[in-house]
Enzyme design. Structure first.
Site, PDB file in Angstrom:
ATOM      1  N   PRO A  48       0.938  -1.041  -0.038  1.00 57.70           N
ATOM      2  CA  PRO A  48      -0.114  -0.002  -0.007  1.00 57.70           C
ATOM      3  C   PRO A  48       0.681   1.254  -0.060  1.00 57.70           C
ATOM      4  CG  PRO A  48      -0.078  -1.021   2.177  1.00 57.70           C
ATOM      5  CD  PRO A  48       0.732  -1.929   1.262  1.00 57.70           C
ATOM      6  N   ASP A  93       3.301   2.292 -11.325  1.00 58.00           N
ATOM      7  CA  ASP A  93       2.307   3.045 -11.422  1.00 58.00           C
ATOM      8  C   ASP A  93       2.353   4.137 -10.207  1.00 58.00           C
ATOM      9  OD1 ASP A  93       0.903   1.170 -12.768  1.00 58.00           O
ATOM     10  OD2 ASP A  93      -0.119   0.137 -11.059  1.00 58.00           O
ATOM     11  N   LYS A 153      -1.610   6.417 -13.888  1.00 59.89           N
ATOM     12  CA  LYS A 153      -2.737   7.166 -14.234  1.00 59.89           C
ATOM     13  C   LYS A 153      -3.552   7.683 -13.047  1.00 59.89           C
ATOM     14  CE  LYS A 153      -3.968   2.855 -16.496  1.00 59.89           C
ATOM     15  NZ  LYS A 153      -4.649   1.804 -16.428  1.00 59.89           N
ATOM     16  N   GLY A 181       0.629  -0.914  -7.294  1.00 60.20           N
ATOM     17  CA  GLY A 181       0.541  -0.847  -5.731  1.00 60.20           C
ATOM     18  C   GLY A 181      -0.570  -1.834  -5.334  1.00 60.20           C
ATOM     19  N   GLY A 182      -0.341  -2.184  -3.902  1.00 60.93           N
ATOM     20  CA  GLY A 182      -1.084  -3.119  -3.307  1.00 60.93           C
ATOM     21  C   GLY A 182      -0.630  -4.506  -3.881  1.00 60.93           C
ATOM     22  N   ASP A 183      -1.535  -5.373  -4.323  1.00 56.43           N
ATOM     23  CA  ASP A 183      -1.351  -6.660  -4.833  1.00 56.43           C
ATOM     24  C   ASP A 183      -1.807  -6.889  -6.205  1.00 56.43           C
ATOM     25  OD1 ASP A 183      -1.258  -9.891  -4.040  1.00 56.43           O
ATOM     26  OD2 ASP A 183      -2.557  -9.432  -5.433  1.00 56.43           O
ATOM     27  N   THR A 242      -2.525  -6.293  -0.098  1.00 58.07           N
ATOM     28  CA  THR A 242      -3.564  -5.271  -0.743  1.00 58.07           C
ATOM     29  C   THR A 242      -4.161  -4.347   0.351  1.00 58.07           C
ATOM     30  OG1 THR A 242      -5.472  -5.376  -1.965  1.00 58.07           O
ATOM     31  CG2 THR A 242      -5.428  -6.912  -0.366  1.00 58.07           C
ATOM     32  N   ALA A 243      -4.439  -3.118  -0.257  1.00 58.10           N
ATOM     33  CA  ALA A 243      -5.029  -1.963   0.492  1.00 58.10           C
ATOM     34  C   ALA A 243      -5.918  -2.236   1.719  1.00 58.10           C
ATOM     35  CB  ALA A 243      -5.447  -0.977  -0.449  1.00 58.10           C
ATOM     36  N   MET A 266     -11.604   2.031  -4.689  1.00 52.34           N
ATOM     37  CA  MET A 266     -12.235   3.219  -5.604  1.00 52.34           C
ATOM     38  C   MET A 266     -13.354   3.877  -5.140  1.00 52.34           C
ATOM     39  SD  MET A 266     -10.732   1.244  -8.871  1.00 52.34           S
ATOM     40  CE  MET A 266     -11.014  -0.461  -8.525  1.00 52.34           C
TER      41      MET A 266
END
Ligand code: SAH
Length: 251
Positions: free
Chosen positions: A12, A35, A57, A88-90, A118-119, A168
């Site tokens: 994360p 990223d 992005k 990022g994360g997984d 993951t986050a 998100m």
């Protein structure tokens, strides 16, 4: 000679969540496509001689399309390079892994996946809460908060006997809470917005679904955020029975 690709998760953000496997992949890489969610701390680990390509992005600014990222990954691998696609994360969670693997498999380019934290796992750790718990929280529903699926499945989500996790969705917490309430979720159900989980800029906000529907979850940062809804957010050790306490203290 064809090179190879490693698709790895960097966790994360904070360096403490980068796995040794991901660090090894970073050290071996000749080309790194990374990223926007890759923190400066992690970028600082990239080998000096590696070619570093930022493919981020952010907030609608689509500097690189997914097709461009895949093309670059393939071009460097076919040129014989050891390519690292760092996310990022997984890499298996909301990270276009399926498309990237399909493209590489089609060309028989060797590829390996390295998992990351993951986050949501960093978020529950920040909250000092579990993601599952005995009793009514044996399930986890991970979804994204912006594709329209919340509208589609709001009724099932409102009745879900576990923890709802929305990636998100940081700017849609209020709308999501309103939808869940409207479909019968009890207003006192706890929920939380965790921004920048696993980094020094982490911001936590916890409340109930009814209050979130009234706008109680306010964004405090510009960083990524994750929205969680579920009983696990308020479960504490005091919910152990007297007998369970007695047993635990005997051990
Ligand atoms: N592959 C990533 C998810 C990428 S989708 C993973 O496994 O974590 C991007 C979303 O992930 C963000 O909108 C946010 O919901 C979540 N996210 C990523 N990093 C985060 C962090 N440090 N804190 C909170 N949420 C985060």
């Amino acid at each position: 000679m064809t090179g190879s690709v490693v698709i790895a998760g960097a966790g994360p953000g904070g360096l403490q969540h980068l796995t040794l496997g991901a660090l090894e992949a970073i050290r071996e890489a000749e080309v790194i496509l990374y990223d926007a969610l890759i923190s400066d701390e992690i970028v600082a680990q990239f080998p000096e001689q590696a070619e570093k390509i930022f493919v981020g992005k952010r907030c609608g600014q689509h500097a690189w399309t997914q097709t461009m990222i895949i093309s670059a990954m393939i071009a460097h691998a076919l040129a014989g390079k050891k390519v690292l696609r760092l996310k990022g994360g997984d890499p298996a969670v909301f990270a276009h892994l399926a498309e990237e693997l399909a493209a590489l498999h089609k060309l028989a380019i060797p590829v390996r996946v390295v998992p990351g934290v993951t986050a949501v796992l960093a978020a529950v750790a920040e909250l000092s809460r579990p993601l599952t718990a005995r009793g009514g929280s044996r399930h986890v529903w991970i979804t994204d908060g912006h594709s329209g699926d919340v509208e589609k499945y709001a009724q099932q989500m409102a009745a879900f006997p576990g923890t709802l996790v929305f990636y998100m969705a940081a700017s849609r917490c209020q709308q999501i809470a309103q939808l869940l309430l409207a479909h019968g979720m009890p207003g006192e159900k706890p929920c939380a917005l965790v921004e920048n989980a696993g980094t020094p800029d982490c911001a936590l906000c916890t409340t109930t679904v009814a209050a979130a529907a009234d706008g109680a979850l306010v964004r405090r940062t510009n960083g990524p955020g994750i929205f969680l809804v579920g009983e696990v957010l308020q479960q504490t050790i005091s919910q152990m029975t007297e007998e369970e306490y007695a047993l635990a203290s005997q051990r």
